[in-house]
Design a protein around this motif. Structure first.
Motif, mmCIF file in Angstrom:
data_model
loop_
_atom_site.group_PDB
_atom_site.id
_atom_site.type_symbol
_atom_site.label_atom_id
_atom_site.label_comp_id
_atom_site.label_asym_id
_atom_site.label_seq_id
_atom_site.Cartn_x
_atom_site.Cartn_y
_atom_site.Cartn_z
ATOM 1 N N GLY A 56 0.775 -1.224 0.000
ATOM 2 C CA GLY A 56 0.000 0.000 0.000
ATOM 3 C C GLY A 56 0.808 1.276 0.000
ATOM 4 N N GLN A 57 2.122 1.151 -0.090
ATOM 5 C CA GLN A 57 2.974 2.337 -0.060
ATOM 6 C C GLN A 57 3.796 2.437 -1.336
ATOM 7 O OE1 GLN A 57 5.225 2.878 3.545
ATOM 8 N NE2 GLN A 57 3.594 2.057 4.836
ATOM 9 N N GLU A 58 4.328 3.620 -1.576
ATOM 10 C CA GLU A 58 5.181 3.821 -2.739
ATOM 11 C C GLU A 58 6.574 3.253 -2.477
ATOM 12 O OE1 GLU A 58 3.149 7.936 -4.456
ATOM 13 O OE2 GLU A 58 5.230 7.927 -3.796
ATOM 14 N N ARG A 59 7.247 2.960 -3.566
ATOM 15 C CA ARG A 59 8.626 2.493 -3.447
ATOM 16 C C ARG A 59 9.490 3.630 -2.912
ATOM 17 N NH1 ARG A 59 10.983 -1.057 -8.297
ATOM 18 N NH2 ARG A 59 8.961 -1.983 -7.832
ATOM 19 N N GLU A 60 10.351 3.313 -1.955
ATOM 20 C CA GLU A 60 11.182 4.352 -1.354
ATOM 21 C C GLU A 60 12.650 3.961 -1.387
ATOM 22 O OE1 GLU A 60 10.186 5.038 2.738
ATOM 23 O OE2 GLU A 60 10.823 3.034 3.379
ATOM 24 N N PHE A 61 13.468 4.977 -1.459
ATOM 25 C CA PHE A 61 14.914 4.800 -1.484
ATOM 26 C C PHE A 61 15.416 4.346 -0.123
ATOM 27 C CE2 PHE A 61 19.260 5.560 -2.400
ATOM 28 C CZ PHE A 61 19.808 6.246 -1.314
ATOM 29 N N VAL A 62 16.411 3.455 -0.119
ATOM 30 C CA VAL A 62 17.023 2.983 1.121
ATOM 31 C C VAL A 62 18.497 3.365 1.178
ATOM 32 C CG1 VAL A 62 17.582 0.978 2.545
ATOM 33 C CG2 VAL A 62 15.403 1.059 1.296
ATOM 34 N N ALA A 63 19.253 2.967 0.161
ATOM 35 C CA ALA A 63 20.688 3.205 0.184
ATOM 36 C C ALA A 63 21.229 3.119 -1.235
ATOM 37 C CB ALA A 63 21.391 2.193 1.079
ATOM 38 N N ALA A 64 22.375 3.788 -1.463
ATOM 39 C CA ALA A 64 23.007 3.756 -2.780
ATOM 40 C C ALA A 64 24.511 3.783 -2.640
ATOM 41 C CB ALA A 64 22.531 4.940 -3.624
ATOM 42 N N ILE A 65 25.186 3.304 -3.677
ATOM 43 C CA ILE A 65 26.637 3.255 -3.680
ATOM 44 C C ILE A 65 27.136 3.572 -5.077
ATOM 45 C CG2 ILE A 65 26.701 0.760 -4.149
ATOM 46 C CD1 ILE A 65 29.093 0.632 -2.150
ATOM 47 N N SER A 66 28.235 4.309 -5.153
ATOM 48 C CA SER A 66 28.818 4.641 -6.445
ATOM 49 C C SER A 66 29.441 3.415 -7.089
ATOM 50 C CB SER A 66 29.871 5.736 -6.264
ATOM 51 O OG SER A 66 30.920 5.259 -5.433
ATOM 52 N N TRP A 67 29.798 3.519 -8.361
ATOM 53 C CA TRP A 67 30.321 2.348 -9.050
ATOM 54 C C TRP A 67 31.642 1.900 -8.444
ATOM 55 C CZ3 TRP A 67 35.028 1.824 -11.371
ATOM 56 C CH2 TRP A 67 35.726 2.994 -11.673
ATOM 57 N N SER A 68 32.416 2.827 -7.919
ATOM 58 C CA SER A 68 33.707 2.471 -7.323
ATOM 59 C C SER A 68 33.556 1.960 -5.886
ATOM 60 C CB SER A 68 34.629 3.679 -7.313
ATOM 61 O OG SER A 68 34.152 4.660 -6.403
ATOM 62 N N GLY A 69 32.398 2.254 -5.284
ATOM 63 C CA GLY A 69 32.217 1.907 -3.879
ATOM 64 C C GLY A 69 32.727 2.980 -2.933
ATOM 65 N N GLY A 70 33.272 4.048 -3.477
ATOM 66 C CA GLY A 70 33.860 5.078 -2.635
ATOM 67 C C GLY A 70 32.874 6.022 -1.994
ATOM 68 N N SER A 71 31.659 6.066 -2.538
ATOM 69 C CA SER A 71 30.630 6.963 -1.995
ATOM 70 C C SER A 71 29.367 6.175 -1.723
ATOM 71 C CB SER A 71 30.316 8.079 -2.983
ATOM 72 O OG SER A 71 31.443 8.898 -3.204
ATOM 73 N N THR A 72 28.746 6.478 -0.604
ATOM 74 C CA THR A 72 27.475 5.864 -0.240
ATOM 75 C C THR A 72 26.511 6.937 0.250
ATOM 76 O OG1 THR A 72 28.235 5.415 2.014
ATOM 77 C CG2 THR A 72 28.500 3.648 0.390
ATOM 78 N N TYR A 73 25.231 6.589 0.227
ATOM 79 C CA TYR A 73 24.200 7.531 0.668
ATOM 80 C C TYR A 73 23.042 6.722 1.211
ATOM 81 C CZ TYR A 73 20.873 11.411 0.511
ATOM 82 O OH TYR A 73 19.962 12.376 0.850
ATOM 83 N N TYR A 74 22.451 7.210 2.312
ATOM 84 C CA TYR A 74 21.395 6.453 2.983
ATOM 85 C C TYR A 74 20.174 7.322 3.245
ATOM 86 C CZ TYR A 74 25.109 3.096 4.009
ATOM 87 O OH TYR A 74 26.137 2.195 3.913
ATOM 88 N N GLU A 75 19.047 6.685 3.196
ATOM 89 C CA GLU A 75 17.822 7.319 3.677
ATOM 90 C C GLU A 75 17.935 7.437 5.197
ATOM 91 O OE1 GLU A 75 13.890 7.250 5.471
ATOM 92 O OE2 GLU A 75 15.163 5.458 5.349
ATOM 93 N N ASP A 76 17.299 8.442 5.762
ATOM 94 C CA ASP A 76 17.517 8.744 7.181
ATOM 95 C C ASP A 76 17.268 7.552 8.112
ATOM 96 O OD1 ASP A 76 16.403 12.230 7.143
ATOM 97 O OD2 ASP A 76 18.319 11.294 6.640
#
Length: 122
Positions: free
Chosen positions: A40-60
């Motif tokens: 019943g909910q929309e798809r939401e972002f959780v986490a991401a990583i750059s192709w090199s693995g050097g950068s990451t980003y997370y949902e709060d």
């Protein structure tokens, strides 16, 4: 054509851990991400990583509990999930973007896996 296959989902009690894997084939290195969708909910972002693995980003809500990583030799991306909560229950999707940098929005992703169910019981 890139193909993504997730694995590692399952049923776990609150406070437990799971490690999701996403095996990629059919393409070169991409930025990768994990999304989730609860009923019943929309798809939401959780986490991401750059192709090199050097950068990451997370949902709060994932910060401090989840860790995204990748092994480019194995063409596999992982999502280590600790301290799981019932609200983490969802189908988790792996995605690949034809980008080198970290991307966090669904429209930027070009390929998607079929998803793996994660259920956290209270």
């Amino acid at each position: 054509q890139v193909q993504l296959v997730e694995s590692g989902g399952g049923l776990v009690q609150a406070g437990g851990s799971l490690r999701l894997s996403c095996a990629a084939s059919g393409g070169t290195l991409y930025a990768m991400g994990w999304f989730r969708q609860a009923p019943g909910q929309e798809r939401e972002f959780v986490a991401a990583i750059s192709w090199s693995g050097g950068s990451t980003y997370y949902e709060d809500s994932a910060k401090g509990r989840f860790t995204i990583s990748r092994d480019n030799a194995k063409n596999t991306v992982y999502l280590q999930m600790n301290s799981l909560k019932p609200e983490d229950t969802a189908v988790y999707y792996c995605a690949a973007a034809q980008e080198g940098r970290v991307v966090s929005t669904a429209p930027e992703y070009d390929y998607w896996g079929q998803g793996t169910q994660v259920t956290v019981s209270s």
